[in-house]
Design a protein around this motif. Sequence first.
Motif, PDB file in Angstrom:
ATOM      1  N   ALA A  46       0.807  -1.225   0.000  1.00  0.00           N
ATOM      2  CA  ALA A  46       0.000   0.000   0.000  1.00  0.00           C
ATOM      3  C   ALA A  46       0.838   1.272   0.000  1.00  0.00           C
ATOM      4  CB  ALA A  46      -0.941   0.009   1.202  1.00  0.00           C
ATOM      5  N   ASP A 289      -3.514  -1.220   4.862  1.00  0.00           N
ATOM      6  CA  ASP A 289      -3.528  -0.067   3.963  1.00  0.00           C
ATOM      7  C   ASP A 289      -3.735   1.182   4.820  1.00  0.00           C
ATOM      8  OD1 ASP A 289      -3.944   1.919   2.132  1.00  0.00           O
ATOM      9  OD2 ASP A 289      -5.329   0.769   0.877  1.00  0.00           O
ATOM     10  N   ALA A 292      -6.363   3.681   3.739  1.00  0.00           N
ATOM     11  CA  ALA A 292      -7.736   3.280   4.053  1.00  0.00           C
ATOM     12  C   ALA A 292      -8.063   3.561   5.509  1.00  0.00           C
ATOM     13  CB  ALA A 292      -7.927   1.790   3.745  1.00  0.00           C
ATOM     14  N   VAL A 293      -7.080   3.377   6.378  1.00  0.00           N
ATOM     15  CA  VAL A 293      -7.276   3.663   7.804  1.00  0.00           C
ATOM     16  C   VAL A 293      -7.517   5.151   8.016  1.00  0.00           C
ATOM     17  CG1 VAL A 293      -6.207   3.592  10.080  1.00  0.00           C
ATOM     18  CG2 VAL A 293      -5.874   1.684   8.491  1.00  0.00           C
ATOM     19  N   ASP A 295      -8.753   7.190   5.958  1.00  0.00           N
ATOM     20  CA  ASP A 295     -10.044   7.559   5.375  1.00  0.00           C
ATOM     21  C   ASP A 295     -11.213   7.262   6.302  1.00  0.00           C
ATOM     22  OD1 ASP A 295      -8.967   8.553   3.058  1.00  0.00           O
ATOM     23  OD2 ASP A 295      -9.170   6.668   1.929  1.00  0.00           O
ATOM     24  N   ASP A 296     -11.004   6.392   7.295  1.00  0.00           N
ATOM     25  CA  ASP A 296     -12.108   6.021   8.191  1.00  0.00           C
ATOM     26  C   ASP A 296     -11.635   5.964   9.643  1.00  0.00           C
ATOM     27  OD1 ASP A 296     -14.565   5.255   9.108  1.00  0.00           O
ATOM     28  OD2 ASP A 296     -14.750   3.470   7.845  1.00  0.00           O
ATOM     29  N   ASP A 363     -14.564  -6.073   2.728  1.00  0.00           N
ATOM     30  CA  ASP A 363     -13.567  -5.553   1.797  1.00  0.00           C
ATOM     31  C   ASP A 363     -12.233  -5.367   2.512  1.00  0.00           C
ATOM     32  OD1 ASP A 363     -13.269  -2.596   2.676  1.00  0.00           O
ATOM     33  OD2 ASP A 363     -15.436  -2.847   2.457  1.00  0.00           O
ATOM     34  N   ASP A 365     -10.186  -2.885   2.647  1.00  0.00           N
ATOM     35  CA  ASP A 365      -9.984  -1.612   3.340  1.00  0.00           C
ATOM     36  C   ASP A 365     -10.535  -1.664   4.763  1.00  0.00           C
ATOM     37  OD1 ASP A 365      -8.802  -0.655   1.090  1.00  0.00           O
ATOM     38  OD2 ASP A 365     -10.483   0.593   0.444  1.00  0.00           O
ATOM     39  N   THR A 366     -11.731  -2.230   4.912  1.00  0.00           N
ATOM     40  CA  THR A 366     -12.320  -2.358   6.244  1.00  0.00           C
ATOM     41  C   THR A 366     -11.481  -3.278   7.121  1.00  0.00           C
ATOM     42  OG1 THR A 366     -14.542  -2.046   5.314  1.00  0.00           O
ATOM     43  CG2 THR A 366     -14.411  -2.994   7.522  1.00  0.00           C
ATOM     44  N   SER A 368      -8.327  -3.690   6.894  1.00  0.00           N
ATOM     45  CA  SER A 368      -7.129  -2.931   7.270  1.00  0.00           C
ATOM     46  C   SER A 368      -7.383  -2.086   8.512  1.00  0.00           C
ATOM     47  CB  SER A 368      -6.694  -2.023   6.116  1.00  0.00           C
ATOM     48  OG  SER A 368      -6.175  -2.773   5.048  1.00  0.00           O
ATOM     49  N   VAL A 369      -8.576  -1.496   8.603  1.00  0.00           N
ATOM     50  CA  VAL A 369      -8.907  -0.668   9.759  1.00  0.00           C
ATOM     51  C   VAL A 369      -8.952  -1.518  11.021  1.00  0.00           C
ATOM     52  CG1 VAL A 369     -10.634   0.856  10.797  1.00  0.00           C
ATOM     53  CG2 VAL A 369     -10.185   0.976   8.345  1.00  0.00           C
TER      54      VAL A 369
END
Length: 406
Positions: A46, A289, A292-293, A295-296, A363, A365-366, A368-369
């Motif tokens: 990433a 990622d 992605a973290v 972003d949320d 997904d 990205d989720t 990754s969080v």
Amino acid sequence: MTHDFVSLAVIALVAAAAPIIANLIPRKPIPETVLLLAGGAVLGPAMLNVIWTDESVMLLSDLGCAMLFLLAGYEIDPKTVMGREGKRGLATWLVTLMLAFAAVHCFTSVSARGLDGLAVTIALTTTAIGALMPILKERGQLNTRLGESVLAYGTWGELGPIVAMALLLSTRSTWVTIAILFLFVAIAVLTAMFGHQSSRKEGPIRDIFFAGRDTTSQTFVRTTLMLLIALVAVSALFHLDIVLGAFAAGFILRYLIPEGDHELEKKLNAIGYGFFIPLFFVVSGAKIDLFAVLDDPLLLIGFIVMLVLIRTVPIFLSMRRDKDSEVTAMGGRAHATVAVYCTTALPLIVAVTSVAVGAGAMDADTASVFVSAGALTMLIMPLLAAAIYRVADTHPIEFLKEHVSR
């Protein structure tokens, strides 16, 4: 193949640098595990993209995960798990499972009965007992009364989710899964009984094993790794998560050597913590990622808050209500320390989210969080536990003044 060796070289560099960096920071506030994860995240696909998670690297990472759970299972005394406090740990874990299910149902947009909702539910009940072991050892708390409580409650935070993963995240029917679990347990028990009898039966085979334990044959180490890989292979054949086989291998090894074997422990620690386990954490970090973290951030913070409410609070209340004289004598700060330690989570969050992502229910990205949240607990919870443990029950103001003046 070239990519694989380059990835391994970078991973080895991160693994070698992590303890140096950790020890250069005054008071060593950041566990090495966090540095390994951070290194993997920065150098992974990433971001800088110099660590590639190809099939061969992932196989070595899986072996690292297996070694981590083998050593965790070996450290755990069955008397601790099945004793009075261990039973309270099981009851408390069941409470956290119900609380997690309710929280996912009421406060998230996912279905609590869907695969993604069940994955989040299980993740909220986990304790990274394998990752906690080296931290407790470094702090001299593993073989103390506090350490026993962490194992009693924390083991069920690892074993419970492993079983829950097999039952709730399987695509098979529940009854088929239960039958497979019983078959797996039967295989593990028979293996333990056979090994126990063989180790005490005098003869040429036993003599060869003991004669070669400290030679180039390394018979004890080879047999232990054979046991680990065999049970992991059985787990894979039954479509169970490999952590179940690795944990079972650790329990079997403890049954075969109830008093422990310091020389064997040193060798397994050298193999595990010298290469495979750091590799697992670096590769786990490479799956994160960070964009992605970022972003949320609310999901990240919310997950950690839910972990505290669902895992920390019930354990603390359980210990406070325990009438046993030894537990009562530990005091409130020790109870809080145990509860905070048991909220440290990561390896099983990686496993649970990997299952959900692989099934297409979550997904990347989720995931990754959630993995990042687990990584943050590896930093925050041991720090908070150490701070709580140092605060005197009756003189917290003096403690704060002392640290402010430094």
